[in-house]
Structure formats: structure tokens, C-alpha cells
Design an enzyme around this catalytic site. Structure first.
Site, mmCIF file in Angstrom:
data_model
loop_
_atom_site.group_PDB
_atom_site.id
_atom_site.type_symbol
_atom_site.label_atom_id
_atom_site.label_comp_id
_atom_site.label_asym_id
_atom_site.label_seq_id
_atom_site.Cartn_x
_atom_site.Cartn_y
_atom_site.Cartn_z
ATOM 1 N N HIS A 256 0.779 -1.102 -0.057
ATOM 2 C CA HIS A 256 0.141 -0.101 0.127
ATOM 3 C C HIS A 256 0.729 1.391 0.133
ATOM 4 C CE1 HIS A 256 -3.203 2.642 0.012
ATOM 5 N NE2 HIS A 256 -2.579 3.384 0.869
ATOM 6 N N TYR A 260 1.828 5.573 -2.384
ATOM 7 C CA TYR A 260 2.164 6.801 -2.078
ATOM 8 C C TYR A 260 3.536 7.280 -2.682
ATOM 9 C CZ TYR A 260 -2.399 6.345 -0.004
ATOM 10 O OH TYR A 260 -3.725 6.392 0.086
ATOM 11 N N HIS A 407 -9.129 1.069 -11.286
ATOM 12 C CA HIS A 407 -8.881 1.981 -10.275
ATOM 13 C C HIS A 407 -7.148 2.513 -10.339
ATOM 14 C CE1 HIS A 407 -7.789 3.451 -6.359
ATOM 15 N NE2 HIS A 407 -6.875 2.389 -6.067
ATOM 16 N N PHE A 408 -6.448 1.516 -10.630
ATOM 17 C CA PHE A 408 -5.125 1.978 -10.768
ATOM 18 C C PHE A 408 -4.703 2.495 -11.763
ATOM 19 C CE2 PHE A 408 -4.057 -2.920 -10.655
ATOM 20 C CZ PHE A 408 -3.365 -2.746 -12.096
ATOM 21 N N HIS A 409 -5.432 2.232 -12.915
ATOM 22 C CA HIS A 409 -4.843 3.063 -14.216
ATOM 23 C C HIS A 409 -5.381 4.425 -13.835
ATOM 24 C CE1 HIS A 409 -4.053 -0.845 -15.395
ATOM 25 N NE2 HIS A 409 -3.123 -0.333 -16.391
ATOM 26 N N ARG A 470 -9.924 -10.030 -12.870
ATOM 27 C CA ARG A 470 -8.572 -9.283 -13.456
ATOM 28 C C ARG A 470 -7.758 -10.393 -13.733
ATOM 29 N NH1 ARG A 470 -5.501 -6.685 -7.967
ATOM 30 N NH2 ARG A 470 -3.935 -6.517 -9.534
ATOM 31 N N ARG A 471 -6.394 -10.088 -14.126
ATOM 32 C CA ARG A 471 -5.479 -11.012 -14.268
ATOM 33 C C ARG A 471 -5.608 -12.366 -15.194
ATOM 34 N NH1 ARG A 471 -2.304 -10.054 -8.721
ATOM 35 N NH2 ARG A 471 -0.838 -8.410 -9.507
HETATM 36 FE FE1 HAS Z 1 -5.499 2.193 -4.466
HETATM 37 C C1 HAS Z 1 -5.673 -1.374 -4.909
HETATM 38 C C2 HAS Z 1 -7.595 1.915 -1.780
HETATM 39 C C3 HAS Z 1 -4.947 5.616 -3.867
HETATM 40 C C4 HAS Z 1 -2.782 2.183 -6.526
HETATM 41 N N1 HAS Z 1 -4.450 0.804 -5.551
HETATM 42 C C5 HAS Z 1 -4.749 -0.449 -5.599
HETATM 43 C C6 HAS Z 1 -3.663 -1.306 -6.522
HETATM 44 C C7 HAS Z 1 -2.992 -0.173 -6.903
HETATM 45 C C8 HAS Z 1 -3.460 0.723 -6.297
HETATM 46 C C9 HAS Z 1 -1.893 -0.343 -7.986
HETATM 47 O O1 HAS Z 1 -8.599 -0.046 0.017
HETATM 48 C C10 HAS Z 1 -3.824 -2.631 -6.967
HETATM 49 C C11 HAS Z 1 -2.689 -3.507 -6.258
HETATM 50 C C12 HAS Z 1 -3.083 -4.845 -6.571
HETATM 51 O O2 HAS Z 1 -2.513 -5.400 -7.837
HETATM 52 O O3 HAS Z 1 -3.699 -5.908 -6.014
HETATM 53 N N2 HAS Z 1 -6.286 3.432 -2.914
HETATM 54 C C13 HAS Z 1 -7.050 3.176 -2.156
HETATM 55 C C14 HAS Z 1 -7.736 4.307 -1.463
HETATM 56 C C15 HAS Z 1 -6.633 5.493 -2.077
HETATM 57 C C16 HAS Z 1 -5.940 4.875 -3.117
HETATM 58 C C17 HAS Z 1 -8.447 4.747 -0.467
HETATM 59 N N3 HAS Z 1 -4.263 3.608 -5.130
HETATM 60 C C18 HAS Z 1 -4.262 4.944 -4.749
HETATM 61 C C19 HAS Z 1 -3.151 5.434 -5.275
HETATM 62 C C20 HAS Z 1 -2.427 4.729 -5.943
HETATM 63 C C21 HAS Z 1 -3.300 3.339 -6.057
HETATM 64 C C22 HAS Z 1 -2.763 7.050 -5.047
HETATM 65 C C23 HAS Z 1 -1.225 4.814 -6.782
HETATM 66 C C24 HAS Z 1 -0.465 6.050 -7.375
HETATM 67 N N4 HAS Z 1 -6.590 0.953 -3.649
HETATM 68 C C25 HAS Z 1 -7.080 0.672 -2.419
HETATM 69 C C26 HAS Z 1 -7.650 -0.502 -1.785
HETATM 70 C C27 HAS Z 1 -7.182 -1.347 -2.925
HETATM 71 C C28 HAS Z 1 -6.399 -0.633 -3.795
HETATM 72 C C29 HAS Z 1 -8.390 -0.951 -1.006
HETATM 73 C C30 HAS Z 1 -7.379 -2.871 -2.849
HETATM 74 C C31 HAS Z 1 -8.210 -3.249 -3.715
HETATM 75 C C32 HAS Z 1 -8.514 -5.073 -3.825
HETATM 76 O O4 HAS Z 1 -9.337 -5.525 -3.256
HETATM 77 O O5 HAS Z 1 -7.542 -5.669 -4.543
HETATM 78 C C33 HAS Z 1 -6.848 6.968 -1.570
HETATM 79 O O6 HAS Z 1 -5.454 7.385 -1.265
HETATM 80 C C34 HAS Z 1 -7.411 7.818 -2.592
HETATM 81 C C35 HAS Z 1 -7.665 9.185 -2.138
HETATM 82 C C36 HAS Z 1 -7.848 10.117 -3.012
HETATM 83 C C37 HAS Z 1 -8.753 11.239 -3.154
HETATM 84 C C38 HAS Z 1 -9.150 12.128 -4.176
HETATM 85 C C39 HAS Z 1 -8.710 13.424 -4.120
HETATM 86 C C40 HAS Z 1 -8.698 14.050 -5.294
HETATM 87 C C41 HAS Z 1 -7.657 15.014 -5.952
HETATM 88 C C42 HAS Z 1 -7.786 15.843 -7.140
HETATM 89 C C43 HAS Z 1 -7.546 17.153 -7.261
HETATM 90 C C44 HAS Z 1 -7.620 17.702 -8.599
HETATM 91 C C45 HAS Z 1 -6.819 18.305 -9.262
HETATM 92 C C46 HAS Z 1 -6.869 18.860 -10.840
HETATM 93 C C47 HAS Z 1 -5.603 18.771 -8.965
HETATM 94 C C48 HAS Z 1 -9.696 11.136 -2.113
HETATM 95 C C49 HAS Z 1 -6.283 15.281 -4.955
HETATM 96 C C50 HAS Z 1 -8.224 19.727 -10.753
HETATM 97 C C51 HAS Z 1 -8.305 20.081 -12.303
HETATM 98 C C52 HAS Z 1 -8.958 21.074 -12.891
HETATM 99 C C53 HAS Z 1 -9.081 21.186 -14.257
HETATM 100 C C54 HAS Z 1 -9.940 21.954 -12.156
HETATM 101 CU CU CU Z 2 -3.846 0.218 -0.815
#
Ligand code: HAS
Ligand code: CU
Length: 589
Positions: A256, A260, A407-409, A470-471
Site C-alpha cells: 500500500h 504513495y 482503479h489503479f490506471h 482481473r489477471r
Molecule cells: Fe489504491 C488497490 C484503496 C489511492 C494504486 N491501488 C490498488 C492497486 C494499486 C493502487 C496499484 O482499500 C492494486 C494492487 C494490486 O495489484 O492488487 N487506493 C485506495 C485508497 C486510495 C488509493 C483509499 N491507489 C491509490 C493511489 C495509487 C493506488 C494514489 C497509486 C498511485 N487501492 C485501495 C484498496 C485497494 C487498492 C483498498 C485494494 C483493492 C483490492 O481489493 O484488491 C486513496 O489514497 C485515494 C484518495 C484520493 C482522493 C482524491 C482526491 C482528489 C484529488 C484531485 C484534485 C484535482 C486536481 C485537478 C488537482 C480522495 C487530489 C483539478 C483539475 C481541474 C481542471 C480543476
Molecule cells: Cu492500498
């Protein structure tokens, strides 16, 4: 590419002495490469490896998207699918990321501390990581030639019971060790700077690099123990058995927070470069520090959210991880606020008005700005699906389905990858001394990525809800009754088409990026650069936040305590029934 001369930039110079954050490591007129030629060379080398891995790994992605969906199955046989998939995951999620981050951090630290950090130690980390990459990549690719008897088809989440050739584990270990040495490089540079600036606030970019690396040290201990204590001796035949649940737990302890380790460098860019490209300034430096501190504290004690469905781990431990994960949303929500508000500030500097109309004043013709902001927009969707993943009950619905790659893409595959590509349009001229070439292609590229990813990830999420796994190379399920797809928006044929089409557009976009960078690399140096490398300081500078924010020792201690509290009991349980014996102690129900 626009060189945004804003009122913010002028303020920047005036504020310089006050905030301790330099507007630029380079005086106006001199570029990064002129001031720090050695560092620029190191960054170019790191980027070269990163983009090489991006090209090969991306091609593997195209093969998968076409194969899985049945659009074109001529590249490989289904038997080779896991070789392709492992190559895709390792080259993109481990090699492309780590090399790009190491280069980016070299830039961030040297620029913000105003000192060169490239030296013997830097080349040691570079070549250590490079040797690890070659070892791991060759072992994976050997899987295409069965007569060699060497393979590493263990996917990028490498845990038992799947076993790779020892060379793969050694390669992975070298990549990690190299990244640790890179961290030492940044910390030593900081120590040198601190000796000369005993009372200054840590410059923001360096603060971000140090907190990210501390999180990385804490997290990567898990994978190091997994590899060195279990997988390597097992694959060498030194031990006969291994406990799959132990290796899974150690892997996810790391698996996990590693996400980050990818996200925080993107945040560094969103906080420090994006506001400037938007024509403004970062709203709040202290808030950015709070975000990085929270991520240091909370990233690691959450790994069990990848193991909700693992038998052998008590529900209570999973519940603790879920709670921590929900708290971990906070820093990203703060980021959404601060970064968008800073963009709005930029747009208003450029004459933007209204509640939403200001968006039109943003520089939508600047490829660096477009790529970084679209990657943020997609991350908002990816973060939302992360929230779904994180809830134990909802996770049962999507675990091991193609929802998870959806999700992760959006996260690593866009928030990180598109930010990396886009900031390169801005950074590359500064580290090479060359003008960006093929600007139209550079501008089309992020829009194309956005379109391709919208099609692919949206269809992946929906298909996952329908239960498509998946996979697997063979997700056809020709006999699946239509009722399975009832209640899911769209049909399986339409989803497959979108995945194949989206994957193809992504690959075209990636090729455009590589062509632009290679063309730029091949042009001779000289002439006026197309970018202005100065970064204005925040509107609310570090002095408006409490000093304790910079106490990275205190935050590290708390982070370690949280990890000890979360992991001691479950690991103890796994070890108590025999360290290398498969199985787990009985769990009361
Ligand atoms: Fe995740 C599975 C939960 C974030 C990557 N995640 C994965 C896997 C990967 C991955 C690679 O709880 C698969 C692993 C595998 O192969 O099995 N993930 C989360 C949660 C967050 C999260 C709660 N993940 C990420 C990030 C990753 C990433 C970041 C890579 C960089 N994820 C999970 C969970 C799994 C999981 C379970 C397991 C699933 C399973 O069952 O296998 C949080 O950190 C997300 C928080 C983000 C937000 C969004 C805030 C919005 C922002 C955008 C601002 C906008 C801007 C642009 C700047 C609340 C910051 C504005 C533009 C304008 C034009 C105005
Ligand atoms: Cu995770």
C-alpha cells in the site's frame, strides 16, 4: 510552451528572503543545466531508463488490452499472458516510477537547496538500480523462451506461492537498495544545507522529498524482509517451505505505501509546479506540509486493506486498517482543495472571473499544464474508486475483478504517469538546454491520454462490477448467463470494445510522448529556452505554519509507533505457528 510571466513571479523575488524558499535555483537568464550540469546529466540518465521502461511496459499493456478483449490475439499465446503481465507491471509500476522519481527528486532537492547533489553516491544509486532493472527484466523476458528454464511470471505483486527465478528477486532487491542510497543522497545534501542554514525552514520541495523518503524507508522494510528472509532462500532451495500468508502480509505492508511513493512525487509537482503553470502561486505552504506529514504517518499501517479476503487474518486487524485508510483520505482531500484553489488563483491572475468561468482562463494550450491538471482530474475519480475499495463490505464486491485495474490506471497509471510525462515537457528543456520540439504532438498527447483512459478505466470499473475477473487471458465466459450483466450499465461487448479502443489510444499517446522527447533530445542545444524554470513561493509561506511541522524526527517516531501498533500482533500470530510453515493460527469466530 508558455513561459508564464505573472505578477506572482515578481512577488516571488520580493518574498524570497522572507520565506526561505528560493524562487529558483537559477538566476533569471541562467538555466538549470547551466547551474547544475552534473545533476542535469544524472536526471537525464534516470529519465532515459524511466522512459525506456515506459515504452516497453506500455507496449505490453497494449498486447494485454487487445488480447483479453479478443480484439487481436496474434501477439502472444494465452500461455505467455503472465509473462507479458509481469513485464507490464514491473517495468511500469516499479522501474518507470522509481527512476523517474529518483530523477525528479534530484531536481527538487538541488533546486530548492540551491546546491548540486550529484556525485559519486548518486552514480552508485543509479547503477545499482540499473543493474537490478536489467536482472529483473531479463529474467521476466526469459519466460518467453521456455527452453531456458528461467522465468519470473510472478506478477508485480510478487509473493508466494508463485515462485520466480532467484535472479528476479535479486534484481528487485537491487532496485530497492538503490532507491535507499538515493534517499541517503538527498538526506546528506539536506544535512550539508542545514549546517549552513541552522534557522531556516526546510525549503518546501526538499521537505516533500524527505518525508516521502522516510515513508519509503519505513515501507520498503516489508518487501526487503519478504525477499531476503523468505523468497530468495526459498527460490535458491535453502529452505523448503514458505508461509504464503506471511509473504503476502509482508508484501502488502509495503504494497500500500508504495502507491504513495508514486503519488507524492506527483503531489510535489501539483503543489509546486502546477500553480506556477496556471499563472499563480500555491495557496498555502503549511497546508502542503501537513499533507505530507499525514501521508508519512498513515500510509503504512493500512496494508491489510489489500487482504480483506485473506483467510487467516482476524477481522479486527482488517477493521483497524480500514479505519486508518479512511483517515488517509484526508490528505488527498486537502490536496484537492489547495491545488484547485491555487489553480483558481492563477486563473484569476490571468483575468478569470465567475464561479466556474475562471477555468477558461487556464492555459489549455500548454502541454505541461494540460497533462498535470487532467491527471489531477482523473485522480479525483480514481480516489473515489479507492474509497469503494477501502470499505470492507464493498471490497468483497470488487476484489480480484477488473475494477481494481480500473482503479489503479487512474491513480498510478494517470495521476503519476501523466503527471510525469507532462512535467517532463517543462523540465526537459531545463535539464537538456534544448527547446521542446513537436509542440502540437506534445499538446495532443495529454488530451489523448485523458480520452483513452476515460474509455478504458470506465469500462474496467463497470466490467468489474459485473464480476469480470482481473489477471486472466481468458475472461470470455461464453456460457455466462445474461442475468449476470443485469443491473450493470452497458453490455460486455461494449465494455470490451472500450477497453481495446482505450488501450490503443493510450499506447498512441505514449508513442507521441516518446517521439516528442526523443526529437527534443536529438536537437542541438542553444537558443532561447521555451520555459521559465522559476517557481514562485506560496501566498501563505512556511512562516505562517508552526515550527513543529518541520520536525521530521518527531513525525518519523510517530509513524514507526503506528506501524508497531498495527502490525506486531498479526505478524506475531503468523510467526508463532512456525515461521516458514504455511497456515495460520485458528481464528476465533
Ligand atoms: Fe489504491 C488497490 C484503496 C489511492 C494504486 N491501488 C490498488 C492497486 C494499486 C493502487 C496499484 O482499500 C492494486 C494492487 C494490486 O495489484 O492488487 N487506493 C485506495 C485508497 C486510495 C488509493 C483509499 N491507489 C491509490 C493511489 C495509487 C493506488 C494514489 C497509486 C498511485 N487501492 C485501495 C484498496 C485497494 C487498492 C483498498 C485494494 C483493492 C483490492 O481489493 O484488491 C486513496 O489514497 C485515494 C484518495 C484520493 C482522493 C482524491 C482526491 C482528489 C484529488 C484531485 C484534485 C484535482 C486536481 C485537478 C488537482 C480522495 C487530489 C483539478 C483539475 C481541474 C481542471 C480543476
Ligand atoms: Cu492500498
Amino acid at each position: 510552451m508558455t513561459a508564464t510571466a505573472t505578477s506572482g513571479t515578481e512577488d516571488a523575488v520580493a518574498d524570497d528572503a522572507e520565506t526561505g524558499e528560493s524562487p529558483s535555483s537559477t538566476t533569471p537568464g541562467s538555466t538549470y543545466i547551466e547551474t547544475y550540469p552534473d545533476d542535469a546529466k544524472l536526471i537525464r540518465y534516470s529519465f532515459a531508463v524511466a522512459f525506456g521502461a515506459l515504452g516497453i511496459g506500455g507496449f505490453f499493456g497494449l498486447i494485454q488490452a487487445l488480447h483479453r478483449t479478443g480484439a487481436f490475439r496474434g501477439f502472444v499465446s494465452s500461455a505467455d499472458y503472465y509473462t507479458v503481465l509481469t513485464g507490464h507491471g514491473v517495468l511500469l509500476a516499479l522501474v518507470f516510477t522509481t527512476f523517474f522519481i529518483a530523477g525528479l527528486f534530484t531536481w527538487g532537492v538541488s533546486r530548492s537547496l540551491e546546491r548540486s547533489i550529484a556525485g559519486r553516491l548518486s552514480w552508485i544509486w543509479f547503477w545499482t538500480m540499473f543493474a537490478g532493472t536489467v536482472l529483473a527484466a531479463v529474467t521476466i523476458l526469459a519466460g518467453f523462451v521456455p527452453s531456458l528454464g528461467v522465468n519470473a511470471d510472478v506478477l508485480f505483486t510478487f509473493y508466494a506461492p508463485m515462485e520466480a527465478n532467484p535472479a528476479f528477486y535479486l534484481g528487485a532487491a537491487l532496485i530497492i537498495v538503490g532507491s535507499w542510497i538515493a534517499g541517503a543522497n538527498y538526506f546528506l545534501a539536506y544535512r550539508g544545507w542545514r549546517a549552513e542554514h541552522p534557522d531556516d525552514r526546510i525549503p518546501l520541495q526538499t521537505f516533500m522529498v524527505l518525508t516521502t523518503m522516510l515513508m519509503w524507508y519505513l515501507a520498503s522494510i516489508g518487501v526487503a524482509v519478504e525477499v531476503v528472509a523468505f523468497l530468495l532462500p526459498w527460490s535458491l532451495g535453502l529452505i523448503q517451505t514458505v508461509d504464503p500468508l506471511m509473504t503476502r502480509t509482508l508484501f502488502w505492508y509495503f504494497g500500500h505505501p508504495v502507491v504513495y511513493f508514486w503519488l507524492l512525487p506527483a503531489y510535489l509537482v501539483w503543489y509546486t509546479v502546477l500553480p506556477k503553470l496556471a499563472g499563480g502561486r500555491l495557496l498555502s505552504d503549511p497546508l502542503a506540509r501537513v499533507v505530507f506529514v499525514l501521508l508519512l504517518l498513515l500510509s503504512t499501517p493500512t496494508g491489510f486493506h489489500h487482504q480483506y479476503l485473506d483467510p487467516g487474518i482476524a477481522e479486527g486487524f482488517k477493521f483497524v486498517a480500514m479505519t486508518n485508510t479512511m483517515f488517509l483520505l484526508l490528505p488527498s482531500l486537502i490536496t484537492a482543495f489547495t491545488v484547485v484553489a491555487s489553480m483558481e488563483h492563477g486563473a484569476r491572475q490571468r483575468g478569470g472571473t465567475g464561479y466556474v468561468n475562471w477555468l477558461r482562463k487556464l492555459p489549455w494550450g500548454d502541454p505541461a499544464f494540460v497533462g498535470i491538471s487532467l491527471s489531477g482530474l482523473m485522480f479525483a475519480a480514481g480516489g473515489f474508486s479507492g474509497m469503494v475499495n477501502a470499505g470492507m463490505n464493498l471490497n468483497y464486491l470488487i476484489h480480484n475483478t477488473i475494477w481494481v485495474p480500473g482503479h489503479f490506471h487512474l491513480t498510478v497509471g494517470t495521476a503519476f504517469a501523466l503527471t510525469a510525462m507532462a512535467v517532463t515537457y517543462w523540465l526537459f528543456p531545463q535539464i537538456s538546454g534544448k527547446r521542446l520540439q513537436l509542440k502540437t504532438a506534445a499538446l495532443v498527447q495529454p488530451y489523448l491520454w485523458f480520452l483513452g483512459m476515460t474509455l478504458m478505466s470506465n469500462a474496467m470499473h463497470r466490467a468489474g462490477l459485473a464480476g469480470v475477473p482481473r489477471r486472466t487471458a481468458e475472461p470470455q465466459y461464453p456460457n455466462t448467463p445474461a442475468v449476470v450483466f443485469q443491473g450493470v450499465v452497458g453490455g460486455i461487448g461494449e465494455m470490451r470494445t472500450q477497453i481495446a479502443l482505450g488501450g490503443t489510444l493510450l499506447f498512441v499517446s505514449l508513442l507521441l510522448f516518446l517521439v516528442v522527447i526523443v526529437a527534443t533530445w536529438l536537437t542541438p542545444r542553444g537558443g532561447q529556452l521555451s520555459v521559465d524554470g522559476r517557481i514562485p513561493p506560496a501566498i501563505s509561506g512556511p512562516e505562517s505554519g508552526p515550527l513543529v511541522l518541520d520536525d521530521i524526527r518527531l513525525w518519523t517516531i510517530i509513524a514507526v509507533v503506528l506501524v508497531v501498533l498495527t502490525y506486531t500482533l498479526p505478524l506475531w500470530g503468523l510467526a508463532a505457528d512456525g515461521l516458514i510453515q504455511p497456515g495460520s493460527p485458528p481464528i476465533p469466530v
